[in-house]
Design a protein around this motif. Structure first.
Motif, PDB file in Angstrom:
ATOM      1  N   PHE A 172       0.955  -1.303   0.074  1.00 43.26           N
ATOM      2  CA  PHE A 172      -0.060   0.165   0.011  1.00 43.26           C
ATOM      3  C   PHE A 172       0.778   1.218   0.080  1.00 43.26           C
ATOM      4  N   ILE A 173       1.926   1.140   0.771  1.00 40.69           N
ATOM      5  CA  ILE A 173       2.813   2.470   0.801  1.00 40.69           C
ATOM      6  C   ILE A 173       3.371   2.819  -0.459  1.00 40.69           C
ATOM      7  N   SER A 174       3.856   1.631  -1.347  1.00 38.24           N
ATOM      8  CA  SER A 174       4.391   1.736  -2.480  1.00 38.24           C
ATOM      9  C   SER A 174       3.430   2.263  -3.484  1.00 38.24           C
ATOM     10  N   LYS A 175       2.089   2.232  -3.538  1.00 34.98           N
ATOM     11  CA  LYS A 175       1.279   2.723  -4.260  1.00 34.98           C
ATOM     12  C   LYS A 175       0.806   3.973  -3.774  1.00 34.98           C
ATOM     13  N   LEU A 176       0.834   4.520  -2.775  1.00 35.05           N
ATOM     14  CA  LEU A 176       0.244   5.798  -2.210  1.00 35.05           C
ATOM     15  C   LEU A 176       1.243   6.758  -2.179  1.00 35.05           C
ATOM     16  N   GLY A 177       2.632   6.203  -2.305  1.00 43.11           N
ATOM     17  CA  GLY A 177       4.014   7.198  -2.230  1.00 43.11           C
ATOM     18  C   GLY A 177       3.776   8.121  -1.082  1.00 43.11           C
ATOM     19  N   THR A 178       4.289   9.311  -1.261  1.00 43.10           N
ATOM     20  CA  THR A 178       4.444  10.224  -0.180  1.00 43.10           C
ATOM     21  C   THR A 178       3.366  10.519   0.579  1.00 43.10           C
ATOM     22  N   ASP A 179       1.997  10.213  -0.030  1.00 42.55           N
ATOM     23  CA  ASP A 179       0.586  10.581   0.779  1.00 42.55           C
ATOM     24  C   ASP A 179       0.415   9.306   1.694  1.00 42.55           C
ATOM     25  N   SER A 180       1.230   8.247   1.704  1.00 42.36           N
ATOM     26  CA  SER A 180       0.881   7.074   2.675  1.00 42.36           C
ATOM     27  C   SER A 180       0.890   7.364   4.115  1.00 42.36           C
ATOM     28  N   PRO A 181      -0.163   6.910   4.804  1.00 41.31           N
ATOM     29  CA  PRO A 181      -0.096   6.807   6.421  1.00 41.31           C
ATOM     30  C   PRO A 181       1.171   5.978   6.747  1.00 41.31           C
ATOM     31  N   THR A 182       1.483   6.301   8.145  1.00 42.73           N
ATOM     32  CA  THR A 182       2.535   5.505   8.492  1.00 42.73           C
ATOM     33  C   THR A 182       1.723   4.206   9.205  1.00 42.73           C
ATOM     34  N   TRP A 183       2.383   3.260   9.153  1.00 41.22           N
ATOM     35  CA  TRP A 183       1.942   1.809   9.840  1.00 41.22           C
ATOM     36  C   TRP A 183       2.319   1.315  10.798  1.00 41.22           C
ATOM     37  N   GLN A 184       1.487   0.744  11.809  1.00 47.50           N
ATOM     38  CA  GLN A 184       1.838   0.020  13.040  1.00 47.50           C
ATOM     39  C   GLN A 184       1.292  -1.334  12.817  1.00 47.50           C
ATOM     40  N   PRO A 185       2.189  -2.361  12.391  1.00 42.72           N
ATOM     41  CA  PRO A 185       1.653  -3.737  12.336  1.00 42.72           C
ATOM     42  C   PRO A 185       1.551  -4.370  13.879  1.00 42.72           C
ATOM     43  N   THR A 186       0.419  -5.210  13.845  1.00 33.62           N
ATOM     44  CA  THR A 186       0.413  -5.887  15.122  1.00 33.62           C
ATOM     45  C   THR A 186      -0.180  -7.433  14.766  1.00 33.62           C
ATOM     46  N   ASP A 187       0.145  -8.436  15.687  1.00 37.60           N
ATOM     47  CA  ASP A 187      -0.303  -9.765  15.197  1.00 37.60           C
ATOM     48  C   ASP A 187      -0.151 -10.480  16.838  1.00 37.60           C
ATOM     49  N   ILE A 188      -1.034 -11.477  16.836  1.00 39.57           N
ATOM     50  CA  ILE A 188      -0.811 -12.143  18.151  1.00 39.57           C
ATOM     51  C   ILE A 188       0.587 -13.226  18.041  1.00 39.57           C
ATOM     52  N   SER A 189       0.835 -13.451  16.810  1.00 37.68           N
ATOM     53  CA  SER A 189       2.009 -14.442  16.702  1.00 37.68           C
ATOM     54  C   SER A 189       3.302 -13.505  16.620  1.00 37.68           C
TER      55      SER A 189
END
Length: 237
Positions: free
Chosen positions: A70-87
């Protein structure tokens, strides 16, 4: 038909900071559904404004494939991402993918272990512009109170909770494939396809309301809930 379930593990190696590129690649998991759903989800995020939120808390991010794409497609307009997972292994995979894309620590923050069914989440409250759950609900326990309560705490005022999945509506599946999908999930011990009414009720109980519902390819849907803005009195506290 949503295609979820546990991701394929290429090699369950935990990645610590500074690990070599070879070890990082070995830590990566992959999801068979990723290539099929990434573009419809991205378009839905754009249409609903989720792609414009400042920081996204992704719940059950699994292999961590969506954020770099998603970041590669949104470019400079992309939000910052905080991934999470139980694993722990999934968090390692997410970090490895972000690292190899040159995004770890900037556009993609280090993944956090998080159980969406827990009463307390190890994330900051009131700071995220959006929460995002992709193919999570149908493999999660259908006790949605903890999930929506956690989302409500994490979101900033007016924040969005976007869910890509499939639901039943008044007890009816969207297409015959989803009825078979539900039976397959339950046979594997998962909760199965959730009802939109249960999600709406859990959301309303914590101050969220469903704002959007988009119908995507293969009988999938994209639902967006919004957290009610704080009143001026509340904001002044």
């Amino acid at each position: 038909e949503v295609e979820g379930g546990p991701p394929m593990l290429l090699r369950p190696t935990f990645c610590a900071a500074g690990v070599s590129l070879v070890a990082a690649v070995r830590a990566m998991q992959t999801s068979p559904a990723f290539a099929r759903n990434r573009d419809p989800i991205l378009e839905a995020m754009r249409e609903t404004g989720v792609a414009e939120c400042g920081v996204i808390l992704e719940l059950g991010s699994g292999p961590g494939e969506h954020a770099p794409y998603f970041i590669s497609k949104l470019g400079t307009d992309s939000p910052t991402w905080q991934p999470t997972d139980i694993s722990r292994e999934a968090c390692a995979s997410s970090d490895a993918r972000a690292r190899t894309a040159g995004l770890l620590g900037s556009s993609v923050l280090p993944a956090k272990q998080l159980d969406i069914g827990a009463d307390e989440w190890n994330v900051e409250s009131g700071t995220y512009g959006a929460c995002l759950a992709i193919n999570v609900l149908h493999i999660a326990p259908h006790a949605f109170g903890a999930l929506f309560a956690g989302v409500a705490r994490a979101l900033a005022s007016g924040g969005l909770f976007a869910i890509y999945d499939t639901w039943t509506f008044a007890g009816e599946f969207v297409g015959p494939n989803n009825r078979r999908f539900d039976a397959s999930l339950r046979a594997q011990g998962y909760s199965g396809v959730p009802s939109i009414e249960d999600c709406d009720a859990a959301a309303a109980a914590v101050g969220l309301r469903r704002r959007d519902l988009l119908y995507l390819p293969a009988n999938n849907q994209f639902a967006v809930y919004v957290k009610a803005p704080s009143s001026p009195r509340e904001e002044g506290r």
